[in-house]
Design an enzyme around this catalytic site. Sequence first.
Site, short mmCIF file in Angstrom:
data_model
loop_
_atom_site.label_atom_id
_atom_site.label_comp_id
_atom_site.label_asym_id
_atom_site.label_seq_id
_atom_site.Cartn_x
_atom_site.Cartn_y
_atom_site.Cartn_z
N HIS B 54 0.88 -1.17 0.00
CA HIS B 54 0.00 0.00 0.00
C HIS B 54 0.92 1.22 0.00
O HIS B 54 1.99 1.19 0.62
CB HIS B 54 -0.83 0.10 1.28
CG HIS B 54 -1.75 -1.03 1.53
ND1 HIS B 54 -1.39 -2.14 2.25
CD2 HIS B 54 -3.06 -1.21 1.20
CE1 HIS B 54 -2.42 -2.96 2.34
NE2 HIS B 54 -3.44 -2.43 1.72
N MET B 88 2.37 -6.13 -7.89
CA MET B 88 1.08 -5.51 -7.56
C MET B 88 1.29 -4.41 -6.54
O MET B 88 2.21 -4.47 -5.73
CB MET B 88 0.15 -6.58 -7.00
CG MET B 88 -1.23 -6.15 -6.55
SD MET B 88 -1.32 -5.54 -4.84
CE MET B 88 -1.56 -7.08 -3.93
N GLU B 181 -11.07 -6.31 -4.75
CA GLU B 181 -11.03 -7.33 -3.69
C GLU B 181 -12.30 -7.26 -2.85
O GLU B 181 -12.54 -6.27 -2.15
CB GLU B 181 -9.81 -7.08 -2.80
CG GLU B 181 -9.71 -8.07 -1.65
CD GLU B 181 -8.42 -7.91 -0.87
OE1 GLU B 181 -7.40 -7.50 -1.47
OE2 GLU B 181 -8.44 -8.18 0.34
N LYS B 183 -15.02 -8.29 0.19
CA LYS B 183 -15.02 -8.73 1.59
C LYS B 183 -16.42 -8.46 2.14
O LYS B 183 -16.99 -7.40 1.86
CB LYS B 183 -13.98 -7.95 2.39
CG LYS B 183 -13.74 -8.50 3.78
CD LYS B 183 -12.63 -7.75 4.53
CE LYS B 183 -12.41 -8.38 5.89
NZ LYS B 183 -11.45 -7.62 6.72
N GLU B 217 -9.81 -13.07 -1.82
CA GLU B 217 -8.98 -13.48 -0.68
C GLU B 217 -9.65 -14.68 -0.02
O GLU B 217 -10.84 -14.65 0.28
CB GLU B 217 -8.84 -12.32 0.32
CG GLU B 217 -8.04 -12.75 1.54
CD GLU B 217 -7.56 -11.58 2.39
OE1 GLU B 217 -7.20 -10.53 1.84
OE2 GLU B 217 -7.54 -11.74 3.63
N HIS B 220 -11.69 -14.02 3.11
CA HIS B 220 -12.86 -13.15 2.94
C HIS B 220 -14.07 -13.95 2.48
O HIS B 220 -15.19 -13.74 2.96
CB HIS B 220 -12.55 -12.03 1.95
CG HIS B 220 -11.55 -11.03 2.46
ND1 HIS B 220 -11.15 -9.94 1.74
CD2 HIS B 220 -10.87 -10.95 3.64
CE1 HIS B 220 -10.26 -9.23 2.44
NE2 HIS B 220 -10.08 -9.84 3.59
N ASP B 245 -5.36 -13.51 -3.11
CA ASP B 245 -4.75 -13.41 -1.79
C ASP B 245 -4.93 -14.73 -1.05
O ASP B 245 -6.06 -15.12 -0.69
CB ASP B 245 -5.43 -12.30 -0.96
CG ASP B 245 -4.96 -10.90 -1.35
OD1 ASP B 245 -3.98 -10.79 -2.12
OD2 ASP B 245 -5.56 -9.93 -0.88
N ASP B 255 -12.02 -11.62 10.74
CA ASP B 255 -10.99 -11.82 9.72
C ASP B 255 -9.69 -12.26 10.38
O ASP B 255 -9.05 -11.48 11.09
CB ASP B 255 -10.80 -10.48 9.00
CG ASP B 255 -9.90 -10.57 7.80
OD1 ASP B 255 -9.60 -11.69 7.35
OD2 ASP B 255 -9.50 -9.50 7.30
N ASP B 257 -6.81 -13.96 8.86
CA ASP B 257 -5.55 -13.80 8.11
C ASP B 257 -4.47 -14.75 8.60
O ASP B 257 -3.30 -14.35 8.77
CB ASP B 257 -5.06 -12.34 8.20
CG ASP B 257 -5.85 -11.40 7.30
OD1 ASP B 257 -6.39 -11.85 6.29
OD2 ASP B 257 -5.92 -10.20 7.62
N ASP B 287 -1.58 -12.90 1.71
CA ASP B 287 -2.06 -11.74 2.46
C ASP B 287 -2.50 -12.28 3.82
O ASP B 287 -3.66 -12.64 4.02
CB ASP B 287 -3.22 -11.07 1.73
CG ASP B 287 -3.63 -9.77 2.43
OD1 ASP B 287 -3.04 -9.45 3.48
OD2 ASP B 287 -4.53 -9.10 1.92
#
Lengths: 387, 387, 387, 387
Positions: B54, B88, B181, B183, B217, B220, B245, B255, B257, B287
């Site tokens: 980012h 990316m 993306e 979610k 993802e 997600h 992801d 979430d 991850d 991710d």
Amino acid sequence: MRCQPVPEDKFSFGLWTVGWQGRDPFGDATRRALDPVETVHRLAELGAYGVTFHDDDLIPFGADDIRRETAVKRFRQALDTTGLVVPMATTNLFTHPVFKDGAFTANDRDVRRFALRKTLRNIDLATELGARTYVAWGGREGAESGAAKDVPAALDRLKEAFDLLAQYVVEQGYDLRFAIEPKPNEPRGDILLPTVGHALAFIGRLERPGLFGVNPEVGHEQMAGLNVPHGIAQALWQGKLFHLDLNGQSGVKYDQDLRFGAGDLRAAFWLVDLLETAGYDGPRHFDFKPPRTEDLDGVWASAAGCMRNYLILKERAAAFRADPAVQDALRAARLPELARPTAEDGLAGLLADPTAYETFRPEVAGARGMAFEQLDQLALDHLLGAS
Amino acid sequence: MRCQPVPEDKFSFGLWTVGWQGRDPFGDATRRALDPVETVHRLAELGAYGVTFHDDDLIPFGADDIRRETAVKRFRQALDTTGLVVPMATTNLFTHPVFKDGAFTANDRDVRRFALRKTLRNIDLATELGARTYVAWGGREGAESGAAKDVPAALDRLKEAFDLLAQYVVEQGYDLRFAIEPKPNEPRGDILLPTVGHALAFIGRLERPGLFGVNPEVGHEQMAGLNVPHGIAQALWQGKLFHLDLNGQSGVKYDQDLRFGAGDLRAAFWLVDLLETAGYDGPRHFDFKPPRTEDLDGVWASAAGCMRNYLILKERAAAFRADPAVQDALRAARLPELARPTAEDGLAGLLADPTAYETFRPEVAGARGMAFEQLDQLALDHLLGAS
Amino acid sequence: MRCQPVPEDKFSFGLWTVGWQGRDPFGDATRRALDPVETVHRLAELGAYGVTFHDDDLIPFGADDIRRETAVKRFRQALDTTGLVVPMATTNLFTHPVFKDGAFTANDRDVRRFALRKTLRNIDLATELGARTYVAWGGREGAESGAAKDVPAALDRLKEAFDLLAQYVVEQGYDLRFAIEPKPNEPRGDILLPTVGHALAFIGRLERPGLFGVNPEVGHEQMAGLNVPHGIAQALWQGKLFHLDLNGQSGVKYDQDLRFGAGDLRAAFWLVDLLETAGYDGPRHFDFKPPRTEDLDGVWASAAGCMRNYLILKERAAAFRADPAVQDALRAARLPELARPTAEDGLAGLLADPTAYETFRPEVAGARGMAFEQLDQLALDHLLGAS
Amino acid sequence: MRCQPVPEDKFSFGLWTVGWQGRDPFGDATRRALDPVETVHRLAELGAYGVTFHDDDLIPFGADDIRRETAVKRFRQALDTTGLVVPMATTNLFTHPVFKDGAFTANDRDVRRFALRKTLRNIDLATELGARTYVAWGGREGAESGAAKDVPAALDRLKEAFDLLAQYVVEQGYDLRFAIEPKPNEPRGDILLPTVGHALAFIGRLERPGLFGVNPEVGHEQMAGLNVPHGIAQALWQGKLFHLDLNGQSGVKYDQDLRFGAGDLRAAFWLVDLLETAGYDGPRHFDFKPPRTEDLDGVWASAAGCMRNYLILKERAAAFRADPAVQDALRAARLPELARPTAEDGLAGLLADPTAYETFRPEVAGARGMAFEQLDQLALDHLLGAS
């Protein structure tokens, strides 16, 4: 407040809803079968305007032509007598064991061909009875295990099926559109086109996308934990809300098919608000199952409750939108600003505008309250009739 | 079995993944910040081929131009030294309070304009650093309450934003595609475009749909209880899997991850099988967030685990597909039949074929077993290395 | 690796599992009924040691005494011939419409009395056939709407029922214990005693708590998103794991009853690890439903898979525990420290110890990594046979 | 209808609720810190009667004695000035990194000892400030991976901790009871004592069970898809509802902590109905987080909404219970029969009664409708103020 439904409210019910006998995964039927003619009369008395059906609701699977004609004739007479219409029809592609691996995407090609023919046959009947929408719920188009279904191949077959059905409708000159009904799971472990979004996306790949829209069911989206009004708003935004199934569901669990108003009441309120403000003019179709604990009195009470609740929520939503305090609160929450384009000045204008970036002060903008809690409390007050 | 990753495996990581300091809703950071340069070197040592970011991961929000240039220069040197690429990049439109009501769909127009400019600026940097995919995660484009967001208006704004971004990319001649993306929720109560399906459908309404795909993802989709390989298969089927992801999630909850391989292991297996057999040739991007319990050794162990697990699953999936017993089982389950068109004979042929309906015997067809359990057990045996 | 089950493995199956005919909420039966005698023989051939039953699995609801005796006699002969035992039995209090509002907590008192008598009668048969555990699944003790069930009154009735059953067992001198089976929902909207925890808590209020334990079912806990090994560990910790139902479930959705090993594979691994290391010596009972897609070959393949998967996971868990690298990793993660009392020095010692508070340095302690990711990767490697 | 709260309503708020600054997993704080003194004054103005706190809400972690005394003194003065009471206090055992693996069940023994001392210290302060209930939320007592936590050992440590705390309270002669707060997950992947049921069961194993009850939080139970009024009814039935946390949650997802009345409105109605009819006389404590979108005006609007909604629901529930039509409907649904013992005649009487089995006609009993739909519609009408 008017809680008594009239035909102009466009309330419709499936034969299979009030006619559900209460057979569930752990128990036998608790109610007798209803004659479709009886159902039509009772629905008319309750104030409904329409009735819908699966082929097998009206004509038992495998019935011969005489039995079929008799069933259709009796049904049509009941419609004529009561003035009820048939705005929608659909195919049962899930009860018989032949569909245990799906219909349009069954691994067995002969099952797929049979499913198509069964559907085509009922499209004729649907059209004959005046239906303008044909719903397709592919409840068994899915799998319980990973290798059992080649998903890209299955989507090819699903596209092939819908393209053929659309071709038929065009060739016959029928005035009929298809509404695909998504569901995430049950009775299959995972079902293809699990949400409104997936169905909308799939439609974009069909040969005649204009003939296809969606038939979202409140409970189906809630089984995936999704916000129903949001999903239906996207369908409306894409011009694809061809029909819808109203009912109730208490969160992420088995498919409950409670009467409309049971389950998530606040979502029901926002859904009615959306439909009424968006000018949706299709049927308000109830696809619910009166709980297995009820006898037939309970069944009709449950059906009446669906309509009553819609009417109460409709009145409450209208009062909410008309309230000057609400209009102030919407302004305080900057809803009118959301309705404005972000960049009427175009890309060049945006790039040239220093207030958009160079001199923009994020700390100041970030400190503004959105005033959503006050707005939401006003909404709750209106829902509760406590404003 | 080769478990040691090499650049040809195309494994990539976001700076924010290993760099996550462990701040969660109930706790403060447990780890120091990582310098992006350190991250690049460590990822290269572990065998990754790419790193993603980012804007604010690389250049602190609000940094002046000198600080910005220094940060970019150091990062680029690390890339040059290690050979890592940047396949990316993406924009942080969620951390700063200014984005508390979203970015492209914030009710405040000035916030929307700032969000667009912030994104445009980072697209320049992304392109400069060689990225070919630009991910857009609209994590705060949503609402907690019903009236706070007018969804059709918000979708208008979202479309407007993406159309402007695409116009910019085309005008600049950038070789860059966007991957949206989805979610379902968190950090907002409900997020717009909640699943792969909704994002795919939305893309169909953009001015330049060819420039847009999805970035699913794993976790997600699982937060909505959806089957990840099914959703990604639909994205592939629609030609829209631009990026993805990989991570782990234990069902419908917050979430998580987790590292790839944690959470739903069987879904991970089928996902790798899908990607490898479908010939997906983009990055295998992780991710994830190394749990807050870990120190930096644990962070790198977790990152290494992501890649190791992908490689193990890849080998197992390949062995599954190559096994003659599996090929027999696929035939027994009639997968080759699913790959055949249902009606090469066209609508007319289908309608004229009595074996498709008139003489078809549903009881006989319904009695055939699908042999899915045997097939799935073979898959499990291969996954477990127990075949 | 030994994947062939033997009676010493203590694998048992319910008659209703392999005997499930595939009737689901949306579809008719896809398989013929199995004769219990056939089932006993097939299970014995597959390597099971036990078979379990609901009264109505063996003797149709409402059968007269002659039919009853014949059924029991044939079943007993099959047991004698094959050597299979009956470690557990249970009552069907859910299929017949009379139980539509529950059994021990039905609002109708005569239904409650009938339910008790039906249970008492089958307890006699269970004991006669050698069962030592009597399972009670109150699948319809619940409600779909708020006022329909007065929960404190219903819990009074549930306590009354279990106290009466225990009194009967004691008075008869039966060597039989009860295992209560929790489930959160389906077929009722919400079921009383929805999780292992609620059942354990309820037992504490019974007159003879020592006669009662729990019968957790893997999928039931997962329908509430709970960690199955955690819940069963608490049951073990409370000395109350009297029996258990092994199967598979893919997350929070309808009750799937997949074969053991399907669904959440990592949870299955940790569950087997727990049972084997805790020295649980009861039956490994499978309560699953071979998917409706399967014919009888698929049914037996599915049953064999349950046992095979348990044996594979058992071997993998043993290897995990025996691996010196794992033991190092457990030490690195300070598991041995968790096994030590926190304050062997007692309250006074703790209060007097300055290192516990006054000189304790939270920053230093907070900086220690827990090394859980490395440990979990070792576990995954062992599960996958990739270590 | 009275919607303005007064102290007699016993509404209380945690300092951390209105004081939440809006830091979430993806974003920074959006609001300034509130001075506890300011909070006390504002809550008093809004009509609350009580305020609650974690130690660190009042006195920053690690503050020296002078700072501590000053903070306590100022807080006490605010209480004196406003008349607000402190009915409950609790310990923050989750924010500091030292608690990243839990507190009473941390693998590190020194962390466990520190956690106990921190708790003991705050118990002194709680008692000093007049609290009669001490809440224990073990939000980090859990794990993300299977081997990281030996659950039986962890439960031993948890029991040890609570036994020590109870010993301390008894030795000091404090008039204080403990209320354990369950939560299924977040911030850990799975948390020990995940539901009201698990906590109630655990309490049964403590040395002084009489000193322990539960503190259910609406949203926490809903995160597991459980029926909140059912769980709280069981806690009441077991005499263990020592305190409770009222808020809102939209189904199975991340912990939302919406204001009371948001989320599942029908569950909120039944919960208020239960509390009021059961004579619960403890605090109505709100544990919510005003959404991050709000500024301080929104915070106070949100807090006021919590109380307003409770009062509206209380009035609606009372009207429901008082309505003669409802009383008829309850009789029609045989609720009075559920309140009667099933077998006042005892086991012998039941066994001797042929109407209970031999002459009982299940078909007749099974055909009776339960009349639940009519009853539930009356409830909904009352909730909506539409009766």
